[in-house]
Design an enzyme around this catalytic site. Structure first.
Site, PDB file in Angstrom:
ATOM      1  N   TYR A  41     -25.342  -8.602   0.965  1.00  0.00           N
ATOM      2  CA  TYR A  41     -24.029  -8.086   1.289  1.00  0.00           C
ATOM      3  C   TYR A  41     -23.673  -6.966   1.589  1.00  0.00           C
ATOM      4  O   TYR A  41     -23.045  -6.280   2.233  1.00  0.00           O
ATOM      5  CB  TYR A  41     -23.316  -8.878   0.024  1.00  0.00           C
ATOM      6  CG  TYR A  41     -21.888  -8.505  -0.120  1.00  0.00           C
ATOM      7  CD1 TYR A  41     -20.707  -8.902   0.755  1.00  0.00           C
ATOM      8  CD2 TYR A  41     -21.171  -7.293  -1.116  1.00  0.00           C
ATOM      9  CE1 TYR A  41     -19.702  -8.649   0.460  1.00  0.00           C
ATOM     10  CE2 TYR A  41     -20.098  -7.124  -1.029  1.00  0.00           C
ATOM     11  CZ  TYR A  41     -18.947  -7.681  -0.210  1.00  0.00           C
ATOM     12  OH  TYR A  41     -17.931  -7.360  -0.321  1.00  0.00           O
ATOM     13  N   GLU A  63     -11.049 -11.278  -4.146  1.00  0.00           N
ATOM     14  CA  GLU A  63     -10.994 -10.004  -4.888  1.00  0.00           C
ATOM     15  C   GLU A  63     -10.172 -10.592  -6.309  1.00  0.00           C
ATOM     16  O   GLU A  63     -10.408 -10.233  -7.319  1.00  0.00           O
ATOM     17  CB  GLU A  63     -10.175  -9.143  -4.154  1.00  0.00           C
ATOM     18  CG  GLU A  63     -11.071  -8.405  -3.276  1.00  0.00           C
ATOM     19  CD  GLU A  63     -12.214  -7.258  -3.633  1.00  0.00           C
ATOM     20  OE1 GLU A  63     -12.303  -7.284  -4.996  1.00  0.00           O
ATOM     21  OE2 GLU A  63     -12.803  -7.185  -2.810  1.00  0.00           O
ATOM     22  N   TRP A  71     -19.028  -9.439  -9.215  1.00  0.00           N
ATOM     23  CA  TRP A  71     -18.847  -9.964  -7.843  1.00  0.00           C
ATOM     24  C   TRP A  71     -19.749 -10.716  -7.365  1.00  0.00           C
ATOM     25  O   TRP A  71     -19.752 -11.490  -6.546  1.00  0.00           O
ATOM     26  CB  TRP A  71     -18.754  -8.597  -6.921  1.00  0.00           C
ATOM     27  CG  TRP A  71     -18.585  -8.939  -5.417  1.00  0.00           C
ATOM     28  CD1 TRP A  71     -19.669  -8.672  -4.572  1.00  0.00           C
ATOM     29  CD2 TRP A  71     -17.478  -9.480  -4.931  1.00  0.00           C
ATOM     30  NE1 TRP A  71     -18.975  -9.048  -3.282  1.00  0.00           N
ATOM     31  CE2 TRP A  71     -17.863  -9.775  -3.332  1.00  0.00           C
ATOM     32  CE3 TRP A  71     -16.287 -10.115  -5.426  1.00  0.00           C
ATOM     33  CZ2 TRP A  71     -17.016 -10.141  -2.442  1.00  0.00           C
ATOM     34  CZ3 TRP A  71     -15.425 -10.871  -4.363  1.00  0.00           C
ATOM     35  CH2 TRP A  71     -15.639 -10.636  -3.016  1.00  0.00           C
TER      36      TRP A  71
END
Length: 213
Positions: A41, A63, A71
């Site tokens: 990522y 988000e 995350w």
């Protein structure tokens, strides 16, 4: 987003709050140095400019779902999120009903939080409404600051800024939910509006928006 933790990382480099040199010889922040998914990522997505409505709406939605979670958790669930939310097409999500909310609350592949699910629907509706005023992309990118941080260590990376505070306020005034200043700062990092790659990272300056220095 940027994971807000300083956990121990292992690799061929030293942690010390700065970059970690991987076995490929490339420097990355600690949060992207160990987990292969997070590393991929970081190397391919994080900080790359997002300038299309669907992509930006997806980032805002994820988000919001990340709030209070890691995350890495959201990233692992992203395929399920995309399946559950019609690939984050705003027009399709905006049409979701309370029956869809109930359906999504039974989906073990996503984060099952009623408020966050409803926020994704509300934010899709607000995204559509913004089309009459230039659209979501121009609206969000209009808060790009004149300068970007130049962090030497992870501790140097701020968690919000005057621009993220202003963006959060502006989005809330347009009906968006789960768009606080810290969440919007993380969005700005993720979509390349600011460059918080550590100065010695191999990704510093890769967005094309900001010079490496």
């Amino acid at each position: 987003m940027t994971p807000r933790n300083n956990g121990t990382a292992t690799g061929n480099g030293t942690l010390m709050g700065g970059s970690v040199t991987g076995d490929d010889g490339l420097a990355r922040p600690p949060w992207a140095a160990v987990d292969p998914l997070m590393r991929e990522y970081y190397d391919t997505e994080w900080g790359v400019p997002v300038r299309d409505e669907q992509g930006l709406y997806e980032r805002i939605s994820l988000e919001a779902f990340q709030s209070g979670l890691s995350w890495a958790t959201i990233l692992r669930k992203r395929p399920a999120f995309r399946a559950a939310f019609a690939d984050f097409h705003p027009d399709m999500v905006a049409a979701f009903t309370e029956a869809d909310v109930d359906r999504l609350l039974q989906d073990t592949g996503i984060v099952r939080n009623r408020l966050k699910i409803r926020a994704a629907i509300t934010n899709a509706q607000s995204t559509i409404a913004l089309r009459e005023d230039g659209g979501l992309v121009d609206f969000v990118w209009g808060f790009q600051p004149a300068a970007t941080p130049q962090p030497l260590t992870f501790a140097d990376v701020p968690t919000q800024s005057p621009e993220s505070i202003a963006l959060a306020k502006a989005l809330r005034s347009r009906g968006f939910a789960f768009v606080g200043p810290t969440t919007m700062f993380a969005l700005m990092e993720a979509i390349g509006m600011i460059d918080t790659h550590l100065v010695d990272s191999h990704r510093r300056g890769s967005s094309g928006v900001w010079p490496r220095a």
